[in-house]
Design a protein around this motif. Structure first.
Motif, PDB file in Angstrom:
ATOM      1  N   GLN A   1     -91.699 -80.327  20.281  1.00  0.00           N
ATOM      2  CA  GLN A   1     -91.284 -81.740  20.219  1.00  0.00           C
ATOM      3  C   GLN A   1     -90.502 -82.124  21.469  1.00  0.00           C
ATOM      4  OE1 GLN A   1     -89.010 -82.432  16.631  1.00  0.00           O
ATOM      5  NE2 GLN A   1     -90.815 -82.411  15.322  1.00  0.00           N
ATOM      6  N   GLN A   2     -89.559 -81.288  21.868  1.00  0.00           N
ATOM      7  CA  GLN A   2     -88.744 -81.607  23.051  1.00  0.00           C
ATOM      8  C   GLN A   2     -89.609 -81.621  24.315  1.00  0.00           C
ATOM      9  OE1 GLN A   2     -85.565 -82.523  22.520  1.00  0.00           O
ATOM     10  NE2 GLN A   2     -85.581 -81.913  20.368  1.00  0.00           N
ATOM     11  N   ILE A   3     -90.565 -80.693  24.391  1.00  0.00           N
ATOM     12  CA  ILE A   3     -91.493 -80.690  25.545  1.00  0.00           C
ATOM     13  C   ILE A   3     -92.250 -82.017  25.581  1.00  0.00           C
ATOM     14  CG2 ILE A   3     -93.658 -79.677  26.414  1.00  0.00           C
ATOM     15  CD1 ILE A   3     -91.337 -77.870  27.017  1.00  0.00           C
ATOM     16  N   GLU A   4     -92.774 -82.421  24.434  1.00  0.00           N
ATOM     17  CA  GLU A   4     -93.627 -83.613  24.421  1.00  0.00           C
ATOM     18  C   GLU A   4     -92.813 -84.904  24.548  1.00  0.00           C
ATOM     19  OE1 GLU A   4     -96.665 -83.234  21.347  1.00  0.00           O
ATOM     20  OE2 GLU A   4     -97.640 -81.668  22.563  1.00  0.00           O
ATOM     21  N   LEU A   5     -91.532 -84.862  24.163  1.00  0.00           N
ATOM     22  CA  LEU A   5     -90.651 -86.013  24.400  1.00  0.00           C
ATOM     23  C   LEU A   5     -90.147 -86.048  25.845  1.00  0.00           C
ATOM     24  CD1 LEU A   5     -88.391 -86.033  21.207  1.00  0.00           C
ATOM     25  CD2 LEU A   5     -90.175 -87.692  21.792  1.00  0.00           C
TER      26      LEU A   5
ATOM     27  N   ALA B   1     -78.850 -69.510  29.226  1.00  0.00           N
ATOM     28  CA  ALA B   1     -78.850 -70.618  30.198  1.00  0.00           C
ATOM     29  C   ALA B   1     -78.752 -71.956  29.466  1.00  0.00           C
ATOM     30  CB  ALA B   1     -80.107 -70.560  31.062  1.00  0.00           C
ATOM     31  N   ASN B   2     -79.470 -72.095  28.346  1.00  0.00           N
ATOM     32  CA  ASN B   2     -79.396 -73.338  27.572  1.00  0.00           C
ATOM     33  C   ASN B   2     -77.984 -73.572  27.017  1.00  0.00           C
ATOM     34  OD1 ASN B   2     -82.136 -73.678  28.004  1.00  0.00           O
ATOM     35  ND2 ASN B   2     -82.760 -73.054  25.946  1.00  0.00           N
ATOM     36  N   LEU B   3     -77.375 -72.499  26.494  1.00  0.00           N
ATOM     37  CA  LEU B   3     -76.022 -72.631  25.938  1.00  0.00           C
ATOM     38  C   LEU B   3     -75.039 -73.046  27.030  1.00  0.00           C
ATOM     39  CD1 LEU B   3     -75.713 -69.498  23.582  1.00  0.00           C
ATOM     40  CD2 LEU B   3     -76.525 -71.795  23.025  1.00  0.00           C
ATOM     41  N   ARG B   4     -75.156 -72.404  28.197  1.00  0.00           N
ATOM     42  CA  ARG B   4     -74.236 -72.703  29.294  1.00  0.00           C
ATOM     43  C   ARG B   4     -74.438 -74.125  29.816  1.00  0.00           C
ATOM     44  NH1 ARG B   4     -71.439 -68.615  31.857  1.00  0.00           N
ATOM     45  NH2 ARG B   4     -71.802 -66.564  30.935  1.00  0.00           N
ATOM     46  N   ALA B   5     -75.685 -74.532  29.931  1.00  0.00           N
ATOM     47  CA  ALA B   5     -75.947 -75.863  30.499  1.00  0.00           C
ATOM     48  C   ALA B   5     -75.374 -76.950  29.596  1.00  0.00           C
ATOM     49  CB  ALA B   5     -77.453 -76.058  30.703  1.00  0.00           C
ATOM     50  N   MET B   6     -75.567 -76.814  28.284  1.00  0.00           N
ATOM     51  CA  MET B   6     -75.039 -77.853  27.385  1.00  0.00           C
ATOM     52  C   MET B   6     -73.508 -77.823  27.371  1.00  0.00           C
ATOM     53  SD  MET B   6     -75.843 -80.450  25.406  1.00  0.00           S
ATOM     54  CE  MET B   6     -77.571 -80.312  24.866  1.00  0.00           C
TER      55      MET B   6
ATOM     56  N   PRO C   1     -75.539 -81.675  19.257  1.00  0.00           N
ATOM     57  CA  PRO C   1     -76.939 -81.287  19.432  1.00  0.00           C
ATOM     58  C   PRO C   1     -77.195 -79.918  18.804  1.00  0.00           C
ATOM     59  CG  PRO C   1     -75.726 -80.891  21.451  1.00  0.00           C
ATOM     60  CD  PRO C   1     -74.779 -81.605  20.521  1.00  0.00           C
ATOM     61  N   GLY C   2     -78.405 -79.694  18.354  1.00  0.00           N
ATOM     62  CA  GLY C   2     -78.763 -78.415  17.752  1.00  0.00           C
ATOM     63  C   GLY C   2     -79.904 -77.728  18.488  1.00  0.00           C
ATOM     64  N   LEU C   3     -80.982 -78.467  18.694  1.00  0.00           N
ATOM     65  CA  LEU C   3     -82.224 -77.877  19.188  1.00  0.00           C
ATOM     66  C   LEU C   3     -82.152 -77.352  20.609  1.00  0.00           C
ATOM     67  CD1 LEU C   3     -84.847 -80.189  17.533  1.00  0.00           C
ATOM     68  CD2 LEU C   3     -84.915 -77.699  17.559  1.00  0.00           C
ATOM     69  N   TYR C   4     -81.175 -77.799  21.382  1.00  0.00           N
ATOM     70  CA  TYR C   4     -81.121 -77.381  22.791  1.00  0.00           C
ATOM     71  C   TYR C   4     -81.074 -75.872  22.952  1.00  0.00           C
ATOM     72  CZ  TYR C   4     -76.177 -76.167  22.348  1.00  0.00           C
ATOM     73  OH  TYR C   4     -74.999 -75.571  21.982  1.00  0.00           O
TER      74      TYR C   4
ATOM     75  N   SER D   1     -77.748 -85.132  18.369  1.00  0.00           N
ATOM     76  CA  SER D   1     -79.142 -85.007  18.775  1.00  0.00           C
ATOM     77  C   SER D   1     -79.337 -84.474  20.191  1.00  0.00           C
ATOM     78  CB  SER D   1     -79.901 -86.321  18.584  1.00  0.00           C
ATOM     79  OG  SER D   1     -80.330 -86.922  19.756  1.00  0.00           O
ATOM     80  N   THR D   2     -80.243 -83.537  20.298  1.00  0.00           N
ATOM     81  CA  THR D   2     -80.628 -82.993  21.602  1.00  0.00           C
ATOM     82  C   THR D   2     -81.326 -84.034  22.482  1.00  0.00           C
ATOM     83  OG1 THR D   2     -80.677 -80.723  20.814  1.00  0.00           O
ATOM     84  CG2 THR D   2     -82.116 -81.242  22.693  1.00  0.00           C
ATOM     85  N   PRO D   3     -82.240 -84.863  21.940  1.00  0.00           N
ATOM     86  CA  PRO D   3     -82.936 -85.808  22.842  1.00  0.00           C
ATOM     87  C   PRO D   3     -81.998 -86.807  23.514  1.00  0.00           C
ATOM     88  CG  PRO D   3     -84.073 -85.685  20.732  1.00  0.00           C
ATOM     89  CD  PRO D   3     -82.811 -84.889  20.589  1.00  0.00           C
TER      90      PRO D   3
END
Lengths: 353, 353
Positions: free
Chosen positions: A231-235, A19-24, A222-225, A205-207
């Motif tokens: 980190q992404q949760i807290e950002l 789902a993450n790969l498809r969304a990006m 982006p990489g982290l997506y 960047s993912t953010p």
């Protein structure tokens, strides 16, 4: 516990990953942006192939060795988003790579461009500029003169790139993305004014990915997506439903107010930004915090009144920084619906050189 | 650059290593303390064998997998200094290990002792107590009741242990060592009062090693002394002459006031204590600081007026935490007098389970 393996191990939910790969991929396509995901996050040929199948233009890597690993895995369009210094040891490897795949590297000074041109004549390069992270990268207005030096050294200039790493802070995504756009526009104009090709204008960047629009930017990295992380949760740049990778750990010790699990810095990584609330997060206990981390111990506290997990219980932990955790593991344990469905090697683990 | 290999890589000066091994062995012997070095620092069978040859009583490890790796390497007296929870996956492995080598593990509660006794009948254990680090480990005064539970569960109690991890802070070594001695004395008395064997009274840590004397302590388990690291330098518990391991890195980018080298958190590790002055130290530039660290970039500043290193120069970096850096590498590049003399595999890299 979904999988009967000794803890700690990295557990990837393949459905969330997909789902993450498809969304990006869909988001980049909808905005007319080329997607060149950074493979340093997953280091995994299987995931890279899936990114390509979903429309990625190519792959981004951080090192020559990562490029070699993904070239061996059949990925044939690779950008080393790094100011590569062609030491004698690296030169032969870069030349061999450039013969096998569509290869591109970064340069951020006339001197490094001259060295790279001598080492790998004809190599395609992007000029790296600094958009506010103040790591590598030239001043954006100097991109043209570096491009000219690169051209003179026998390199083929294809554009400019930056990494807006200063987006990794609370509420900094929008301003960092604006910095990125501004810096890349300046850099691209500087290269174009020198009469050279600024066709690729690559951000990262993912953010900042959700905020990026086409023009001047043509490509994002982006990489982290793919996995998300604490980190992404807290950002606020990922939500819990997007967390595709956790570390499975076992409660090995209990105190009155906390438990100790067997996932430490040697599997979670020790990355901790100053604004992080701890050393990782627990999806099944969003109010829990990891207040201390040793190499093989994480100390988990829960809010007053919450029953503590029992000895032997399995806890899933989201690492602060997924890239660091993946690089500590030999394989990813792949699950779907809580059942083990595959094991993927971390092909580029330790590929630092 | 002493060694013609692509950077970054871990470089071990075998002469400094040997001096460190000899000094700790001699210091322990002079004080009548058994030395059981913690192998999680080096993860290297070659170094473990040398520690044994110099008189170590046995080896300490952190995980079952580390014990397996060192058992495979011929080390036959292993203490897993960890509150081992015998999950079904671990039980068969622990039983197999206990048949091959003299094996000892930690317990820190009656419940875990009962589980371990069911899993591995007859296993030798030490009761772990908390001396102030507040990680795993029981209250020292409760060691006796845990020992009784262990004995009742079919384990063989051999004594008590602690890790004074709170010694990792400026000026905290003396008080932490006093805490360690007090806690171990209380714990040993508690076990003896229960009529059980408290013959092994085991303490730990490189920062406290020089302060440790026999009685109540009988054994020490320092790990980091083999290599030293930037933490030990900044705590004052090692000096530069004792630094046996560095990361060789290359300058890849220069700014007006700083250089960027290609050693990032994926080789140095991201460990950074609040009191650390940066992300590592440079033995050839003691006043330099690593002010920022990414996965493949370290940003190095030098005092005003110091000439900056050139692009392509090699810089040696001492990681903050040697244990973390070793676990990121597949091999140690071994030098003597600046020349490559050997390459040692990091046998137990990633041995987390």
């Amino acid at each position: 516990m979904p999988v009967d393996l000794p803890t700690p191990f990295l557990c990837v939910d393949v459905d969330v990953l997909e789902a993450n790969l498809r969304a990006m991929a869909a988001g980049a396509a909808a905005r007319g942006l080329a997607l060149r995901p950074h493979a340093k996050t997953h280091k995994c040929v299987r995931i890279a192939r899936r990114q390509m199948a979903l429309g990625a233009k190519g792959l981004t890597v951080a090192t020559v060795r990562e490029a070699e690993v993904f070239a061996d895995g059949g990925l044939d369009d690779l950008f080393i988003a790094y100011p590569v210094w062609p030491s004698p040891q690296q030169t032969a490897r870069l030349r061999a790579l450039a013969r096998r795949v569509a290869l591109r590297a970064g340069v951020d000074s006339a001197e490094s461009a001259a060295a790279l041109g001598r080492a790998v004549p004809g190599l395609e390069v992007l000029v790296e500029v600094d958009s506010g992270h103040h790591r590598s990268g030239a001043e954006p207005g100097r991109a043209g003169e570096i491009a000219v030096a690169a051209q003179a050294a026998g390199l083929r200039v294809r554009g400019v790139f930056t990494f807006p790493g200063h987006a990794y802070g609370p509420q900094r995504q929008r301003s960092a993305q604006e910095d990125e756009s501004t810096a890349l526009a300046t850099a691209a104009a500087s290269v174009a004014a020198a009469g050279l090709d600024a066709g690729v204008v690559s951000g990262g960047s993912t953010p900042t990915a959700a905020l990026t629009t086409a023009g001047p930017i043509t490509e994002m990295r982006p990489g982290l997506y793919v996995f998300g992380d604490a980190q992404q949760i807290e950002l606020g740049t990922a939500d819990w439903s997007q967390i595709a990778m956790t570390v499975a750990s076992t409660v090995v010790s209990r105190r009155a107010d906390r438990v100790i699990v067997d996932a430490g810095s040697k599997i979670l990584g020790a990355d901790r930004q100053p604004w992080a609330t701890g050393h990782g997060r627990l999806p099944d206990h969003p109010d829990a915090r990891i207040v201390a981390l040793s190499e093989h111990h994480a100390t988990v506290t829960l809010p007053d009144g919450t029953p503590l997990p029992a000895l032997g219980d399995t806890l899933q932990i989201v690492p602060n920084h997924a890239c660091a955790a993946v690089n500590l593991a030999d394989e990813l344990i792949v699950v779907s619906g809580g059942e083990l469905v595959d094991r993927w090697p971390v092909d580029a683990r330790g590929a630092n050189t």
